[in-house]
Design a protein around this motif. Structure first.
Motif, short mmCIF file in Angstrom:
data_model
loop_
_atom_site.label_atom_id
_atom_site.label_comp_id
_atom_site.label_asym_id
_atom_site.label_seq_id
_atom_site.Cartn_x
_atom_site.Cartn_y
_atom_site.Cartn_z
N TRP A 214 0.81 -1.21 0.00
CA TRP A 214 0.00 0.00 0.00
C TRP A 214 0.85 1.26 0.00
CZ3 TRP A 214 -4.81 0.93 -1.20
CH2 TRP A 214 -5.74 -0.11 -1.16
N GLY A 215 1.94 1.22 0.72
CA GLY A 215 2.80 2.39 0.77
C GLY A 215 3.36 2.74 -0.59
N GLU A 216 3.84 1.72 -1.32
CA GLU A 216 4.40 1.96 -2.65
C GLU A 216 3.32 2.38 -3.63
OE1 GLU A 216 7.36 -0.30 -5.86
OE2 GLU A 216 6.61 -1.35 -4.08
N THR A 217 2.12 1.77 -3.49
CA THR A 217 1.01 2.13 -4.37
C THR A 217 0.62 3.60 -4.20
OG1 THR A 217 0.12 -0.12 -4.34
CG2 THR A 217 -1.40 1.64 -4.94
N LEU A 218 0.52 4.02 -2.94
CA LEU A 218 0.17 5.42 -2.67
C LEU A 218 1.26 6.36 -3.13
CD1 LEU A 218 -1.46 5.06 0.87
CD2 LEU A 218 -2.63 5.48 -1.30
N ALA A 219 2.50 5.93 -2.99
CA ALA A 219 3.61 6.79 -3.44
C ALA A 219 3.57 6.99 -4.95
CB ALA A 219 4.94 6.16 -3.01
N GLU A 220 3.28 5.93 -5.69
CA GLU A 220 3.19 6.05 -7.15
C GLU A 220 1.98 6.87 -7.57
OE1 GLU A 220 5.42 4.49 -9.74
OE2 GLU A 220 6.50 4.96 -7.91
N SER A 221 0.93 6.87 -6.74
CA SER A 221 -0.30 7.59 -7.09
C SER A 221 -0.10 9.10 -7.11
CB SER A 221 -1.41 7.24 -6.09
OG SER A 221 -1.70 5.86 -6.12
N ARG A 222 0.99 9.58 -6.53
CA ARG A 222 1.22 11.02 -6.53
C ARG A 222 1.37 11.58 -7.94
NH1 ARG A 222 6.23 8.78 -5.74
NH2 ARG A 222 8.01 9.77 -6.84
N PHE A 223 1.72 10.71 -8.90
CA PHE A 223 1.88 11.18 -10.28
C PHE A 223 0.54 11.51 -10.94
CE2 PHE A 223 5.73 8.68 -9.50
CZ PHE A 223 6.70 9.60 -9.88
N LEU A 224 -0.57 11.01 -10.34
CA LEU A 224 -1.89 11.31 -10.88
C LEU A 224 -2.46 12.62 -10.36
CD1 LEU A 224 -3.84 7.91 -10.86
CD2 LEU A 224 -3.16 9.25 -12.85
N ILE A 225 -1.91 13.10 -9.24
CA ILE A 225 -2.51 14.26 -8.57
C ILE A 225 -2.60 15.49 -9.48
CG2 ILE A 225 -2.23 15.89 -6.67
CD1 ILE A 225 -1.18 13.57 -4.98
#
Length: 434
Positions: A214-225
């Protein structure tokens, strides 16, 4: 008899000019000029100048070049790479895996572009090599991308909906609202097709993607913001009543410039190239609209639209039968013309028929967009086919063949719209009542 003669003359001149490779906008003006000279006493030159000015000076039309410019700016950023990185962790566990990035990526970029070609190019330049590298079958990569890219015509801000709204004098904001739910339903149909492929053809599945925490998934999600914030600012400002379509487009351009600057993609070359690309596309569409406005005036003098509407009314066709006939008509027309040309060329005749049948014009706009979406992926003039050919070096026949299931899903979407018209009308009616 006059109406039949006018119809024959209009069609003959139109096909002669288009067959001679004359630009669509100039061909429409040529047809209108001949009609004015043969069937009216009004000076054709005076009428042409008046209508061209009226068609070109609409404030609503200002949204068109702004949305095009926004898409051009974003196309030259690292948006596609960032979208893939942000989407992949969330989609890799779904049946069909990362093929869903084609659908989700096109859906998101359609909400900031409005152009099918820009959506296809931006998403495809990243997803195609990534999906190939992971072993996904080529027909599924190309087919789903070709179909999903057409969402750029449906999900607001849609250039086709802007042109349709200007052509029939309907609210652009209302049309944008109407396109949201049908666009998401169509995207869901494309996604379900991928899920079906996953279970029907297990032999074609690539190796499963490694799991991410989950931590890595959320970290990668920052590129969608960044892109999600831009979508919220553009679409939300319209739906909440803070901005008109034109004002929201201006917000989008500023947001796109800020995003490009933050990514380090904005320089003088990028800025000038995006501006010139938007100018060329806007000028092309404006020329088509000018020709269509002049042609509408010319046909109005002949009484052809009124006569055709009366003829259709005399046939006693039900609205569903009329929609079925128009579906076939637009599919055939779309084999030879792009979507915007199809809309502006036919509205002068089709609009009176639709009004006579009592069909909601907001709903009809969404229907038209769905059927002209098919034109993007049907030969011989499917524009998305040519874009994909340039990106993949595949033969156009191959691309059209693997995209055929997507065309079938668009036809299914037409049936769903007819069965559940509230998909297109509920949101604009609800917001209008508040």
């Amino acid at each position: 008899m006059t109406e039949l003669m006018a119809t024959a003359v209009f069609l003959f001149v139109l096909f002669a000019l288009l067959g001679g490779s004359v630009w669509v906008g100039l061909a429409l003006m040529g047809v209108a000029w001949v009609g004015m000279e043969l069937f009216t006493t009004r000076p054709a030159g005076d009428a042409m100048v008046t209508m061209i000015w009226a068609a070109s000076s609409s404030w609503t039309l200002t949204a068109l070049p702004l949305f095009i410019w926004m898409g051009e700016i974003l196309y030259r950023t690292r948006l596609s790479e960032d979208m893939f990185r942000g989407l992949a962790p969330w989609l890799r566990g779904l049946p069909g895996g990362l093929l869903h990035t084609n659908i989700a990526g096109c859906t998101i970029f359609a909400a900031v572009s409005g152009s099918s070609a820009a959506t296809l190019t931006t998403v495809g330049k990243m997803s195609i090599p990534e999906l190939r590298r992971r072993g996904y079958p080529e027909p599924m990569i190309i087919g789903t991308l070709a179909g999903a890219a057409t969402l750029g015509l449906m999900i607001p801000p849609s250039l086709t909906l802007i042109v349709y709204g200007v052509s029939i004098n309907e609210s652009i904001t209302q049309l944008f609202m109407a396109g949201v739910i049908p666009g998401l339903v169509l995207a869901s149909l494309f996604a379900l097709y991928i899920v079906g492929w996953h279970y029907v053809r297990p032999d074609q599945r690539p190796a499963p993607e490694p799991r991410m925490g989950w931590g890595e998934t959320l970290a990668e999600s920052r590129f969608l913001i960044p892109v999600l914030l831009l979508v919220t600012a553009v679409i939300g400002s319209m739906y909440l009543g803070y901005a008109t379509a034109t004002e929201a487009a201006a917000v989008g351009v500023i947001g796109a410039l800020v995003l490009a600057f933050a990514q380090g993609s904005l320089n003088w070359t990028t800025f000038a190239t995006a501006l010139m690309g938007a100018t060329r596309t806007s000028a092309m569409i404006a020329l088509i609209l000018m020709g269509a406005a002049f042609l509408s005036l010319s046909m109005g003098f002949t009484g052809l639209p009124r006569a055709l509407a009366a003829w259709i009314d005399g046939m006693g066709l039900s609205p569903i039968t009329l929609i079925a006939a128009l579906t076939v008509f637009y599919i055939i027309l779309g084999m030879f013309l792009d979507g915007i040309s199809s809309v502006v060329l036919t509205m002068a005749i089709v609009e009176p028929m639709v009004r006579q049948a009592g069909i909601d014009l907001i709903w009809f706009g969404i229907f038209v967009v769905v059927v002209v979406e098919m034109a993007q992926v049907t030969p011989p003039i499917g524009f998305n086919l040519f874009v994909l050919q340039g990106m993949t070096r595949h033969d156009i026949g191959y691309i059209a063949r693997v995209a055929l299931p997507m065309v079938g899903l668009m036809l299914l979407m037409v049936v769903i719209l007819v069965a559940f018209p509230q998909l297109a009308t509920w949101l604009p009616e609800t917001i209008r009542q508040r």
